[in-house]
Design an enzyme around this catalytic site. Structure first.
Site, mmCIF file in Angstrom:
data_model
loop_
_atom_site.group_PDB
_atom_site.id
_atom_site.type_symbol
_atom_site.label_atom_id
_atom_site.label_comp_id
_atom_site.label_asym_id
_atom_site.label_seq_id
_atom_site.Cartn_x
_atom_site.Cartn_y
_atom_site.Cartn_z
ATOM 1 N N ASN A 13 -1.042 -0.958 9.872
ATOM 2 C CA ASN A 13 -2.309 -0.234 9.670
ATOM 3 C C ASN A 13 -2.967 -0.823 8.423
ATOM 4 O O ASN A 13 -2.555 -0.535 7.302
ATOM 5 C CB ASN A 13 -2.005 1.259 9.468
ATOM 6 C CG ASN A 13 -3.242 2.048 9.060
ATOM 7 O OD1 ASN A 13 -4.370 1.550 9.166
ATOM 8 N ND2 ASN A 13 -3.037 3.266 8.587
ATOM 9 N N TRP A 14 -3.991 -1.651 8.669
ATOM 10 C CA TRP A 14 -4.646 -2.311 7.528
ATOM 11 C C TRP A 14 -5.521 -1.338 6.731
ATOM 12 O O TRP A 14 -6.013 -1.680 5.672
ATOM 13 C CB TRP A 14 -5.514 -3.474 8.025
ATOM 14 C CG TRP A 14 -4.735 -4.708 8.409
ATOM 15 C CD1 TRP A 14 -3.369 -4.821 8.542
ATOM 16 C CD2 TRP A 14 -5.271 -6.004 8.707
ATOM 17 N NE1 TRP A 14 -3.035 -6.098 8.905
ATOM 18 C CE2 TRP A 14 -4.184 -6.848 9.007
ATOM 19 C CE3 TRP A 14 -6.563 -6.522 8.754
ATOM 20 C CZ2 TRP A 14 -4.350 -8.196 9.352
ATOM 21 C CZ3 TRP A 14 -6.730 -7.862 9.093
ATOM 22 C CH2 TRP A 14 -5.641 -8.687 9.388
ATOM 23 N N LYS A 15 -5.765 -0.171 7.284
ATOM 24 C CA LYS A 15 -6.722 0.771 6.670
ATOM 25 C C LYS A 15 -8.051 0.039 6.428
ATOM 26 O O LYS A 15 -8.415 -0.808 7.227
ATOM 27 C CB LYS A 15 -6.133 1.371 5.390
ATOM 28 C CG LYS A 15 -4.721 1.900 5.600
ATOM 29 C CD LYS A 15 -4.232 2.733 4.464
ATOM 30 C CE LYS A 15 -2.768 3.068 4.693
ATOM 31 N NZ LYS A 15 -2.266 4.082 3.775
ATOM 32 N N HIS A 92 -3.863 10.401 11.351
ATOM 33 C CA HIS A 92 -3.351 9.882 10.071
ATOM 34 C C HIS A 92 -3.728 10.861 8.958
ATOM 35 O O HIS A 92 -4.830 11.427 8.961
ATOM 36 C CB HIS A 92 -3.939 8.497 9.802
ATOM 37 C CG HIS A 92 -3.233 7.782 8.683
ATOM 38 N ND1 HIS A 92 -3.459 8.100 7.366
ATOM 39 C CD2 HIS A 92 -2.295 6.811 8.686
ATOM 40 C CE1 HIS A 92 -2.689 7.326 6.603
ATOM 41 N NE2 HIS A 92 -1.967 6.543 7.371
ATOM 42 N N GLU A 94 -4.728 10.455 6.057
ATOM 43 C CA GLU A 94 -5.958 10.145 5.311
ATOM 44 C C GLU A 94 -7.187 10.628 6.082
ATOM 45 O O GLU A 94 -8.163 11.081 5.488
ATOM 46 C CB GLU A 94 -6.022 8.632 5.033
ATOM 47 C CG GLU A 94 -5.002 8.241 3.964
ATOM 48 C CD GLU A 94 -4.549 6.800 4.004
ATOM 49 O OE1 GLU A 94 -5.173 5.967 4.685
ATOM 50 O OE2 GLU A 94 -3.528 6.516 3.341
ATOM 51 N N GLU A 164 5.146 10.499 9.024
ATOM 52 C CA GLU A 164 4.681 9.910 7.773
ATOM 53 C C GLU A 164 4.593 10.994 6.694
ATOM 54 O O GLU A 164 3.559 11.684 6.595
ATOM 55 C CB GLU A 164 3.301 9.287 7.970
ATOM 56 C CG GLU A 164 3.268 8.151 8.956
ATOM 57 C CD GLU A 164 2.175 7.156 8.618
ATOM 58 O OE1 GLU A 164 2.483 5.965 8.509
ATOM 59 O OE2 GLU A 164 1.020 7.570 8.436
ATOM 60 N N GLY A 170 1.789 5.017 0.566
ATOM 61 C CA GLY A 170 1.112 4.239 -0.470
ATOM 62 C C GLY A 170 1.571 4.558 -1.879
ATOM 63 O O GLY A 170 0.929 4.159 -2.853
ATOM 64 N N SER A 209 5.602 3.634 2.730
ATOM 65 C CA SER A 209 6.138 2.634 1.808
ATOM 66 C C SER A 209 7.291 1.816 2.397
ATOM 67 O O SER A 209 8.236 1.471 1.686
ATOM 68 C CB SER A 209 6.553 3.293 0.487
ATOM 69 O OG SER A 209 5.427 3.903 -0.127
ATOM 70 N N GLY A 230 1.611 0.423 6.226
ATOM 71 C CA GLY A 230 0.310 0.304 5.567
ATOM 72 C C GLY A 230 0.272 -0.933 4.681
ATOM 73 O O GLY A 230 0.043 -2.048 5.139
ATOM 74 N N GLY A 231 0.518 -0.728 3.391
ATOM 75 C CA GLY A 231 0.370 -1.801 2.398
ATOM 76 C C GLY A 231 1.060 -3.102 2.780
ATOM 77 O O GLY A 231 0.463 -4.188 2.665
HETATM 78 C C1 PEP Z 1 0.249 4.437 6.304
HETATM 79 O O1 PEP Z 1 -0.793 4.635 5.723
HETATM 80 O O2 PEP Z 1 0.337 4.676 7.514
HETATM 81 C C2 PEP Z 1 1.386 3.939 5.528
HETATM 82 C C3 PEP Z 1 2.575 4.119 6.007
HETATM 83 O O3 PEP Z 1 1.082 3.344 4.327
HETATM 84 P P1 PEP Z 1 2.131 2.620 3.331
HETATM 85 O O4 PEP Z 1 3.056 1.778 4.175
HETATM 86 O O5 PEP Z 1 1.276 1.796 2.430
HETATM 87 O O6 PEP Z 1 2.861 3.711 2.626
#
Ligand code: PEP
Length: 248
Positions: A13-15, A92, A94, A164, A170, A209, A230-231
């Site tokens: 997920n590049w956001k 999600h 966010e 999640e 993040g 993470s 994500g990241g």
């Molecule tokens: C996400 O936003 O779905 C996520 C898991 O982010 P991160 O891996 O950066 O914690």
């Protein structure tokens, strides 16, 4: 990853990150290895969807709960289907927070995605205050119940779930493999109480993470079938090492 009927899956997920140059780097990095024992996909920002080649399985980060019309800034599920997307991230944390998406709106989006023949990646997860209060399972039950109430348990035959924990997204604070397994087992048990076959087949991803350095341990848990990343999905080498950890 244990041997079972579920195929492991890693989704990036590049956001609202990345640029055109990352698309080429990601494609060439992932094309160098055989990832035949698992599935992987990238969910870039929607404007980049048409720029990937056919070697990449694509998803999007959101769709509208409406079909078309006066909804400025929204994207319909039929549009992302036309662009070759297979997966849609929905619910999600966010989007729940930034866009006030309730459990009921999330359920309506899941319905639209399923009706279009695409695969929802339904995100659920608790904030830290709920974990500290010992109410994780009740919180997740409410999130899941909204979808079961609208669509029935049979819908989960075509849904990927992503657990999640919001406190791990993040933040660099990953759930321990034991914490992840405890919640994933609870989710599978929730499904099993309603349909044991669906429970056995439902892919449940962990997100929060995940990195190349911790993926193997997380994915080795019995009920963790891969990750929503994500990241680390913005770094082709790191994303590749997470995919390799799931390719067992
Ligand atoms: C996400 O936003 O779905 C996520 C898991 O982010 P991160 O891996 O950066 O914690």
């Amino acid at each position: 990853m244990q041997t079972n009927i579920r195929r492991s899956l890693v989704v990036g997920n590049w956001k609202m990150n990345g640029d055109k140059s990352l698309i080429g780097k990601m494609q060439s990095c992932l094309s160098q290895v055989d990832l035949g024992n698992m599935d992987w996909a990238i969910c870039p920002p929607a404007p980049y969807l048409g720029l990937f080649d056919s070697s990449v399985r694509l998803g999007v980060q959101n769709v509208s709960q409406f079909d078309s019309g006066a909804h400025t800034g929204e994207t319909s599920v039929s549009m992302v289907k036309e662009l070759g997307c297979q997966y849609v991230i929905v619910g999600h944390s966010e989007r729940r927070e930034d866009n006030f998406e309730s459990n009921e709106i999330v359920a309506l989006k899941v319905q639209k995605i399923l009706d279009a023949g695409l695969t929802p990646i339904l995100c659920i997860g608790e904030p830290e205050s709920i974990r500290d209060a010992g109410n994780v399972f009740d919180y997740l039950t409410t999130q899941l119940n909204a979808v079961v109430t609208l669509l029935g348990i049979s819908a989960f035959a075509n849904i990927v779930l992503a657990y999640e924990p919001i406190w791990a997204i993040g933040t660099g604070k990953t759930a321990s493999p034991e914490q992840a397994q405890e919640v994933h087992a609870f989710i599978r048990e929730y499904l099993a109480k309603q349909d044991s076959n669906i429970a056995a087949g439902t892919v449940i991803l962990y997100g929060g993470s995940v990195k190349g350095s911790n993926a193997q341990e997380l994915f080795s848990q019995a009920d963790v079938d891969g990750g929503l990343i994500g990241g680390a999905s913005l770094n082709p080498e790191d994303f590749l090492s997470i995919c390799l950890a799931a390719n067992q």
